[in-house]
Design a protein around this motif. Structure first.
Motif, PDB file in Angstrom:
ATOM      1  N   PHE A 124       0.810  -1.215   0.000  1.00 18.29           N
ATOM      2  CA  PHE A 124       0.000   0.000   0.000  1.00 18.29           C
ATOM      3  C   PHE A 124       0.846   1.270   0.000  1.00 18.29           C
ATOM      4  CE2 PHE A 124       0.605  -1.422   4.354  1.00 18.29           C
ATOM      5  CZ  PHE A 124       0.995  -0.281   5.027  1.00 18.29           C
ATOM      6  N   GLY A 148      -2.218   5.206   2.878  1.00 16.11           N
ATOM      7  CA  GLY A 148      -2.900   3.930   3.056  1.00 16.11           C
ATOM      8  C   GLY A 148      -2.797   3.369   4.456  1.00 16.11           C
ATOM      9  N   ASN A 167      -6.704   5.427   7.931  1.00 12.12           N
ATOM     10  CA  ASN A 167      -7.507   4.635   7.014  1.00 12.12           C
ATOM     11  C   ASN A 167      -8.090   3.422   7.730  1.00 12.12           C
ATOM     12  OD1 ASN A 167      -7.040   5.543   3.936  1.00 12.12           O
ATOM     13  ND2 ASN A 167      -5.162   5.926   5.117  1.00 12.12           N
ATOM     14  N   TYR A 183      -8.773   0.724   6.008  1.00 11.12           N
ATOM     15  CA  TYR A 183      -8.337  -0.461   5.280  1.00 11.12           C
ATOM     16  C   TYR A 183      -7.510  -1.322   6.233  1.00 11.12           C
ATOM     17  CZ  TYR A 183      -9.530   2.487   1.271  1.00 11.12           C
ATOM     18  OH  TYR A 183     -10.181   3.298   0.388  1.00 11.12           O
ATOM     19  N   SER A 224      -4.545  -2.098   5.954  1.00 13.64           N
ATOM     20  CA  SER A 224      -3.235  -1.475   6.099  1.00 13.64           C
ATOM     21  C   SER A 224      -3.209  -0.410   7.183  1.00 13.64           C
ATOM     22  CB  SER A 224      -2.801  -0.863   4.761  1.00 13.64           C
ATOM     23  OG  SER A 224      -3.824  -0.018   4.235  1.00 13.64           O
ATOM     24  N   TRP A 234       2.618   3.193  -7.419  1.00 14.73           N
ATOM     25  CA  TRP A 234       1.622   2.991  -6.361  1.00 14.73           C
ATOM     26  C   TRP A 234       0.473   2.185  -6.936  1.00 14.73           C
ATOM     27  CZ3 TRP A 234      -1.880   7.181  -3.764  1.00 14.73           C
ATOM     28  CH2 TRP A 234      -2.171   6.806  -2.444  1.00 14.73           C
ATOM     29  N   HIS A 235      -0.286   1.518  -6.068  1.00  9.99           N
ATOM     30  CA  HIS A 235      -1.357   0.655  -6.551  1.00  9.99           C
ATOM     31  C   HIS A 235      -2.620   1.417  -6.901  1.00  9.99           C
ATOM     32  CE1 HIS A 235      -2.582   1.254  -2.434  1.00  9.99           C
ATOM     33  NE2 HIS A 235      -3.697   0.598  -2.626  1.00  9.99           N
ATOM     34  N   LYS A 236      -2.649   2.730  -6.654  1.00  2.83           N
ATOM     35  CA  LYS A 236      -3.788   3.553  -7.041  1.00  2.83           C
ATOM     36  C   LYS A 236      -3.302   4.964  -7.335  1.00  2.83           C
ATOM     37  CE  LYS A 236      -6.047   2.862  -3.219  1.00  2.83           C
ATOM     38  NZ  LYS A 236      -7.107   2.910  -2.192  1.00  2.83           N
ATOM     39  N   TYR A 246      -7.272   7.882  -4.260  1.00  9.67           N
ATOM     40  CA  TYR A 246      -7.053   7.902  -2.817  1.00  9.67           C
ATOM     41  C   TYR A 246      -7.909   8.980  -2.152  1.00  9.67           C
ATOM     42  CZ  TYR A 246      -4.428   7.658   1.593  1.00  9.67           C
ATOM     43  OH  TYR A 246      -4.061   7.497   2.905  1.00  9.67           O
ATOM     44  N   ALA A 252      -4.565  -6.952  -0.793  1.00 10.49           N
ATOM     45  CA  ALA A 252      -4.237  -5.531  -0.946  1.00 10.49           C
ATOM     46  C   ALA A 252      -5.480  -4.653  -0.973  1.00 10.49           C
ATOM     47  CB  ALA A 252      -3.432  -5.319  -2.224  1.00 10.49           C
ATOM     48  N   GLU A 253      -6.669  -5.273  -0.938  1.00 10.90           N
ATOM     49  CA  GLU A 253      -7.936  -4.538  -0.975  1.00 10.90           C
ATOM     50  C   GLU A 253      -7.971  -3.555  -2.147  1.00 10.90           C
ATOM     51  OE1 GLU A 253      -9.183  -4.637   3.725  1.00 10.90           O
ATOM     52  OE2 GLU A 253      -7.872  -3.027   3.043  1.00 10.90           O
ATOM     53  N   SER A 254      -7.709  -4.069  -3.320  1.00  6.90           N
ATOM     54  CA  SER A 254      -7.631  -3.233  -4.515  1.00  6.90           C
ATOM     55  C   SER A 254      -8.875  -3.315  -5.388  1.00  6.90           C
ATOM     56  CB  SER A 254      -6.414  -3.643  -5.354  1.00  6.90           C
ATOM     57  OG  SER A 254      -6.499  -5.012  -5.742  1.00  6.90           O
TER      58      SER A 254
END
Length: 446
Positions: A169, A224, A228, A230, A232, A367-369, A374, A390-392
């Motif tokens: 994250f 992240g 948050n 999430y 993470s 980055w994953h997003k 974000y 990763a909750e993507s």
């Protein structure tokens, strides 16, 4: 040490026996929670009967060393206190030699009463808004370099940016790797400090009769992480060590737990009942957590945990509620049409500044997003953590998961009503309590 992890910032698993008479809780952050100081000034209600107050009234000697961040003082009284509130040096929470000396002083002055000692390390926090990055000061504090002072008991461990493991994250960039490497050094200082606390228990003859709890209250201060809901930002460490239960040492429990469970657990440890009382003459105050004592004897089927976030700093209003049930996590972003707020020390950190610069320049963020994703989030976010750790991938709009979404929404709503959550009707209704509590629609097209 017996280790247990939970997904809601808490713990479950091995622990202690009710007749044991001592508990010490080394923590690197404020497990009681609060941002009491300065402009934020978050306080508990005056009538709250907090854990240290209940322990003190029951004849337990209480102590706190390091970070406090809760108030008012009358609600959170400690017999022995060295924190930011009584003019102790704030960096006491990073100076592990100073912590060792204060723990020794507390234990040497111990009488026949049982005790509860709360040690709140400032590591691995960033240094603050003026020195946010670890590299400028935090990880060098006390290492003997010019202007850094010297902590006699600390043997610095240096980590190279190319060697660190970057969480999925966090952007995998040179800036983030340097930031993480410096944070690892501060974690090492805290780790050595915990060893010093345990050694003081041994020297005082209490190690074999003391329950030791280690936990945290939020994720790392990276995108992240902290603030948050999430995984993470909420999956926290918990270690419990009980000399009465060596069969549990080294075991990991899959049961879910929360920081809300710590107060009922500690009260149970001291055989102290929670009092019956009300605030504002309304509903009776009840503990919403559970004692973790049953996990000492057998594995518990605790498969649900709830999470809540309204503010981090007073300027960071973004109410969010979440539930984790088995492998599924549902997040309700109440004010989803506003941008997700960024706390001040994260904003000026090298990692976030690098993310901003890359976004402005149109360069890869690694980055994953995206930063836009974000900031702006869906009202409902549903993740299958077993397939998507990763909750993507948000499954909430997927009709194949409609029944799961409905189940978790019902669980979350029931928990909000049970806990008297003022946001239970938000964002498309208002809570009306004149006759009986109910949600009245706002017709705001949400």
């Amino acid at each position: 040490m017996a280790g247990v992890t939970g997904t809601a910032g808490g713990v479950a698993g091995p622990g202690w026996q009710p007749w044991s008479d001592r508990a010490v809780s080394p923590q690197h952050q404020n497990g009681m929670y609060g941002l009491h100081q300065d402009v934020h000034h978050f306080n508990s209600f005056d009538g709250v009967r907090s854990l240290p107050k209940l322990l003190s009234h029951a004849g337990v000697r209480t102590g706190i060393i390091g970070k406090k961040h809760v108030g008012p003082g009358a609600v959170y009284p400690f017999d022995f206190a060295y924190t930011e509130e009584n003019s102790s040096v704030l960096q006491v929470g990073r100076n592990i030699t100073r912590i060792k000396e204060l723990v020794r002083r507390f234990l040497q002055s111990q009488d026949e009463r049982p005790f509860f000692l709360y040690v709140a390390f400032h590591d691995p926090h960033r240094c603050g808004h003026s020195q946010p990055q670890y590299g400028a000061f935090c990880e060098k504090f006390g290492n003997g370099e010019s202007g850094m002072g010297w902590i006699p008991d600390w043997k610095p461990q240096i980590y190279h940016p190319e060697q660190v493991q970057v969480p999925p994250f966090v952007p995998d960039t040179p800036a983030a790797r340097e930031d993480l490497a410096a944070q690892y050094t501060t974690i090492g200082r805290m780790d050595q400090g915990i060893g010093l606390v345990l050694e003081e228990l041994r020297r005082a003859g209490f190690l074999n009769s003391t329950l030791v709890i280690y936990t945290s209250d939020n994720g790392i201060p990276f995108p992240g992480g902290r603030t948050n809901l999430y995984r993470s930002g909420t999956a926290q460490p918990l270690l419990l060590s009980s000399p009465e239960h060596p069969q549990r040492w080294g075991q990991v429990s899959p049961a879910f737990a929360s920081l809300l469970d710590l107060t009922p657990t500690i009260l149970d440890w001291f055989s102290i009942p929670y009092p019956t009382y009300s605030i504002f003459g309304k509903r009776q105050v009840q503990l919403t957590g559970k004692s973790l004592l049953p996990a000492l004897e057998s594995e518990q089927p605790w498969a649900t945990a709830f999470m809540s976030q309204s503010h981090h700093e007073v300027t960071m209003y973004y109410p969010t509620r979440a539930v984790q049930h088995r492998q599924f996590r549902l997040i309700h972003n109440l004010n989803y049409k506003m941008p997700f707020p960024i706390d001040q020390d994260l904003y000026v950190s090298p990692t976030f500044q690098d993310l901003l610069q890359r976004t402005r320049a149109g360069r890869p963020t690694h980055w994953h997003k995206s930063l836009q994703q974000y900031y702006y989030r869906a009202r409902w976010e549903l993740f299958d953590c077993s397939r998507d750790p990763a909750e993507s991938q948000n499954l909430a709009p997927d009709p194949r998961y409609a029944s799961v979404l409905q189940l978790l929404r019902a669980q979350l709503l029931r928990w909000q009503w049970d806990t008297g959550d003022p946001w239970v009707c938000a964002p498309d209704a208002v809570l009306e309590e004149k006759l009986s509590p109910q949600c009245q629609p706002l017709h705001n097209e949400l």
